[in-house]
Design a protein around this motif. Sequence first.
Motif, PDB file in Angstrom:
ATOM      1  N   GLY A  19       0.400  -1.179   0.069  1.00 34.48           N
ATOM      2  CA  GLY A  19      -0.092   0.322  -0.209  1.00 34.48           C
ATOM      3  C   GLY A  19       0.520   0.970  -0.408  1.00 34.48           C
ATOM      4  N   ALA A  20      -0.285   2.208  -0.471  1.00 32.69           N
ATOM      5  CA  ALA A  20       1.013   3.912  -0.260  1.00 32.69           C
ATOM      6  C   ALA A  20       1.719   3.531   1.006  1.00 32.69           C
ATOM      7  N   HIS A  21       1.387   3.271   2.098  1.00 34.03           N
ATOM      8  CA  HIS A  21       1.632   3.959   3.274  1.00 34.03           C
ATOM      9  C   HIS A  21       3.149   3.298   3.970  1.00 34.03           C
ATOM     10  N   SER A  22       3.236   1.406   3.022  1.00 36.41           N
ATOM     11  CA  SER A  22       3.687   0.846   3.462  1.00 36.41           C
ATOM     12  C   SER A  22       5.346   1.231   2.422  1.00 36.41           C
ATOM     13  N   TRP A  23       5.322   1.585   1.316  1.00 38.24           N
ATOM     14  CA  TRP A  23       6.562   2.478   0.020  1.00 38.24           C
ATOM     15  C   TRP A  23       6.294   3.673   0.826  1.00 38.24           C
ATOM     16  N   GLU A  24       5.941   4.437   1.436  1.00 40.98           N
ATOM     17  CA  GLU A  24       6.581   5.228   2.134  1.00 40.98           C
ATOM     18  C   GLU A  24       7.161   5.413   3.283  1.00 40.98           C
ATOM     19  N   ASP A 365       3.538   3.283  11.584  1.00 40.59           N
ATOM     20  CA  ASP A 365       2.535   3.754  12.876  1.00 40.59           C
ATOM     21  C   ASP A 365       2.716   5.661  13.496  1.00 40.59           C
ATOM     22  N   LEU A 366       3.881   5.791  12.627  1.00 39.50           N
ATOM     23  CA  LEU A 366       4.863   7.527  12.935  1.00 39.50           C
ATOM     24  C   LEU A 366       3.449   8.380  12.090  1.00 39.50           C
ATOM     25  N   LEU A 367       3.753   7.758  10.460  1.00 38.98           N
ATOM     26  CA  LEU A 367       3.316   8.447   9.693  1.00 38.98           C
ATOM     27  C   LEU A 367       1.547   9.110   9.900  1.00 38.98           C
ATOM     28  N   ALA A 368       1.253   7.621  10.595  1.00 38.90           N
ATOM     29  CA  ALA A 368      -0.321   8.059  10.409  1.00 38.90           C
ATOM     30  C   ALA A 368      -0.459   8.621  11.905  1.00 38.90           C
ATOM     31  N   ARG A 369       0.563   9.769  12.033  1.00 39.43           N
ATOM     32  CA  ARG A 369       0.020  10.516  13.286  1.00 39.43           C
ATOM     33  C   ARG A 369       0.088  11.500  12.398  1.00 39.43           C
ATOM     34  N   ARG A 370      -0.210  11.881  11.076  1.00 41.84           N
ATOM     35  CA  ARG A 370       0.066  13.169   9.969  1.00 41.84           C
ATOM     36  C   ARG A 370      -1.459  12.960  10.068  1.00 41.84           C
ATOM     37  N   ALA A 371      -2.116  14.243   9.675  1.00 41.23           N
ATOM     38  CA  ALA A 371      -3.469  15.119   8.837  1.00 41.23           C
ATOM     39  C   ALA A 371      -3.065  14.448   7.704  1.00 41.23           C
ATOM     40  N   ASN A 372      -4.113  14.024   6.775  1.00 38.68           N
ATOM     41  CA  ASN A 372      -4.475  13.663   6.039  1.00 38.68           C
ATOM     42  C   ASN A 372      -4.580  15.239   4.340  1.00 38.68           C
TER      43      ASN A 372
END
Length: 372
Positions: A19-24, A365-372
């Motif tokens: 997914g996008a988050h795993s690649w990022e 998990d860290l990237l998930a703390r960002r606002a979309n």
Amino acid sequence: MLRIAAVLLGLLLLAGYIGAHSWEATRVLQDIEAGAGTSTLKDRTPEPARETLTLETDAGDIAADLYHPRQDVGARIVLVPGFTPQGKDDRRLVQLANTLARARFLVLVPDLQGTKDLSVRREDATAIRDAAALLSRLEVERAPDEQDVGVAAISYAVGLAILATLTPEGEEAIDFLVGIGGYYDTENVITFSTTGAYQEPGSDRWQTRAPDPLAKWIFLRGNLHVLDDHEDRTMLEEIAHRRMADPHAPIADVADDLGDAGRSLLALMLNDDKERVPQLLDVLPASAQEAIELLSFADRDLSHLSRGAILIHGRADPMIPHTESERLARGIGETDLHLIHGFSHIDPQGVGLIGQWQLVRAVMDLLARRAN
């Protein structure tokens, strides 16, 4: 060295999850590995802007570097290093701050005096709190009004970051914590660094592994300021300096002149019997006992951190056992805990496929703390 791009492709395919988050997250780890070198993340994002601000604290004004991603800001984070004489200008720290900025974090790095002096200072916890408060109210371009503010701390500084949240001001300013190689109970840390003994949470069975020979001398060097006697501090600093350069360096010529307080602290460092640690702690001067107790979180209420704590710890850590982050996670409650196979204290070298995937999950998990 990590070889994230090649090996993780196969691992992600096997896991059936690309997914996008795993690649990022993979690109973020690549960029950390690359340091100042080329990476996909550098190719795809603008060079962050770095400027120095003045941070007002109770202990006086200090400098702090702000890294702006020059793209939409997703969240804000105070980055706190472990011991480094270069402070905020440490090359590795600058590179990490730039990586976080490329990942759309607005990053503030305070220049903490304790970091540069290799000492654990309570004032630095206050400075971390003030840095988070400043970061939360900064008006910058391309930043939404509502964003999370976090603190990312490394090693001993995880304790300072937690202390920063144990005031109404800190709890209000800090939304989440990222702890890398942190700890929960200072007695456990001392026991491990001096004897190599540790216990899994909830277990009475002792396990052992070889601690880094520098660990106890780093601890000693970082806490000399708690002694009232200036001569004892000077002599113990010389002892720590010698043993950090050579674990077997002779010290008797200095140790023989120590006063009672200095001798008690040195005896704790030289002890290799886990059963004697409580007794040796009990005979330390009151100032040392108070400082050790202040930095310990056993039996403290840390539930306020359950709204967002990400804990990362290497299972092979020779400085602080991974069981300390396990205990910290239990003390907090709801926590994203990542125990990384092959990861040492803060060094990813030697991490295999499983450890690399675990690091990707931690970064996600860290990237998930960002606002979309």
